[in-house]
Design an enzyme around this catalytic site. Sequence first.
Site, PDB file in Angstrom:
ATOM      1  N   ASP A  44      12.548  -7.843 -25.020  1.00 25.11           N
ATOM      2  CA  ASP A  44      12.357  -8.301 -23.655  1.00 25.11           C
ATOM      3  C   ASP A  44      11.362  -7.334 -23.008  1.00 25.11           C
ATOM      4  O   ASP A  44      11.176  -6.213 -23.502  1.00 25.11           O
ATOM      5  CB  ASP A  44      13.703  -8.267 -22.928  1.00 25.11           C
ATOM      6  CG  ASP A  44      13.588  -8.577 -21.459  1.00 25.11           C
ATOM      7  OD1 ASP A  44      12.972  -9.603 -21.118  1.00 25.11           O
ATOM      8  OD2 ASP A  44      14.106  -7.788 -20.647  1.00 25.11           O
ATOM      9  N   LEU A  45      10.741  -7.739 -21.909  1.00 29.53           N
ATOM     10  CA  LEU A  45       9.777  -6.866 -21.234  1.00 29.53           C
ATOM     11  C   LEU A  45      10.289  -6.396 -19.873  1.00 29.53           C
ATOM     12  O   LEU A  45      10.534  -5.212 -19.667  1.00 29.53           O
ATOM     13  CB  LEU A  45       8.433  -7.588 -21.075  1.00 29.53           C
ATOM     14  CG  LEU A  45       7.734  -8.014 -22.371  1.00 29.53           C
ATOM     15  CD1 LEU A  45       6.434  -8.761 -22.053  1.00 29.53           C
ATOM     16  CD2 LEU A  45       7.462  -6.821 -23.276  1.00 29.53           C
ATOM     17  N   ASP A  46      10.474  -7.334 -18.941  1.00 25.66           N
ATOM     18  CA  ASP A  46      10.890  -6.987 -17.587  1.00 25.66           C
ATOM     19  C   ASP A  46      12.247  -6.280 -17.582  1.00 25.66           C
ATOM     20  O   ASP A  46      13.222  -6.776 -18.165  1.00 25.66           O
ATOM     21  CB  ASP A  46      10.987  -8.239 -16.718  1.00 25.66           C
ATOM     22  CG  ASP A  46       9.646  -8.921 -16.516  1.00 25.66           C
ATOM     23  OD1 ASP A  46       8.610  -8.292 -16.792  1.00 25.66           O
ATOM     24  OD2 ASP A  46       9.641 -10.096 -16.083  1.00 25.66           O
ATOM     25  N   ASP A  74      17.701  -6.158 -21.504  1.00 22.03           N
ATOM     26  CA  ASP A  74      18.650  -5.682 -20.502  1.00 22.03           C
ATOM     27  C   ASP A  74      19.635  -6.738 -20.033  1.00 22.03           C
ATOM     28  O   ASP A  74      20.667  -6.408 -19.445  1.00 22.03           O
ATOM     29  CB  ASP A  74      17.884  -5.170 -19.277  1.00 22.03           C
ATOM     30  CG  ASP A  74      17.235  -6.315 -18.507  1.00 22.03           C
ATOM     31  OD1 ASP A  74      17.655  -6.600 -17.368  1.00 22.03           O
ATOM     32  OD2 ASP A  74      16.303  -6.951 -19.049  1.00 22.03           O
TER      33      ASP A  74
END
Length: 241
Positions: free
Chosen positions: A16-18, A188
Amino acid sequence: MKFYRRWQPVSALTFDLDDTLYDNRVVIVRAENLLLEWLAARCPEMAEFDWPQWQAMRAEAIAANPSLIGFVTEIRRAQLGLAAKRCGLSDTEAKSLADDGVAFFLHERSNFTVPDEAMDIMDKLASRYPMVAITNGNVDCDRLGLTPLFDSVLQAGPDGAAKPDLALFAKAQSQLKVPAGRILHVGDHLVADVRGAKLAGFRACWFNDTKTPLTLQRRASLLPDIEITHLGELLSLPLAI
C-alpha cells in the site's frame, strides 16, 4: 515485529502507499484546504459551503452513480461538478470547473516528499524482492520518485476495483508470477489491506504506526500474519531460499 502465524519466508512483496510509506492524512488536509481556496477564488459562492455540505454532496454524487465507488478521483470530479451547479453554473461551466479543480487537487495531492528513511528502506527491500504497489489512492508515483522501486504500480480505477476487492491483488500476483501464499502485502488498513490480502490468499503485514492494539481496532476482521510499527522491521525478515 509481532507474528500472529508461523512464519515462512516470502518471495515477493506488495505495498500500500498512502499512510504506509508516508503520512497521507496531512497531505490530503493541506490539498483539500488549498482546493477550497482555489474554488472560492473562481466561484465565490463556493466559499459558503461548510464541511458537512461538501460531505453531503459527495454522498449525493455517489448515490447518483454507485459505479463511482472506489474511484476517488472521479468521485471528487462529480462532487465538484455538483457543487458548481448548486452555485448556478451551467453544465458546461460546471464540468470545466470540476475538471480544472481535479487537476489542481491532483497536483497539490502529490506536492510533498516521501521521507528519506522510507525511501532508503524501500530501496533496500527492492534489492531483495520483486515488489508491486497496490493503492486505492491517486498519488503521482513518478513525481514522488516511487515508480523505480516497484515492478509496477496498480491503482484502483484504471487497474481494477478498489481494495479489499481481489482484482488488484490478482493482477499483482499475475505480474509477479509468484504463488499467492508466497507474497506478503504490507499496508495500514485492516480492511482494504489486511482483509483484502488474506482473501486473495496473500500473507498480510499490518503496518501499525499508531501502536494501537489489534484488539481495540473495530475494523479488524481477519488476523494479519505479522504486525510492524516501522517499515525498517521488514528488513529483518528471513529471505526465501
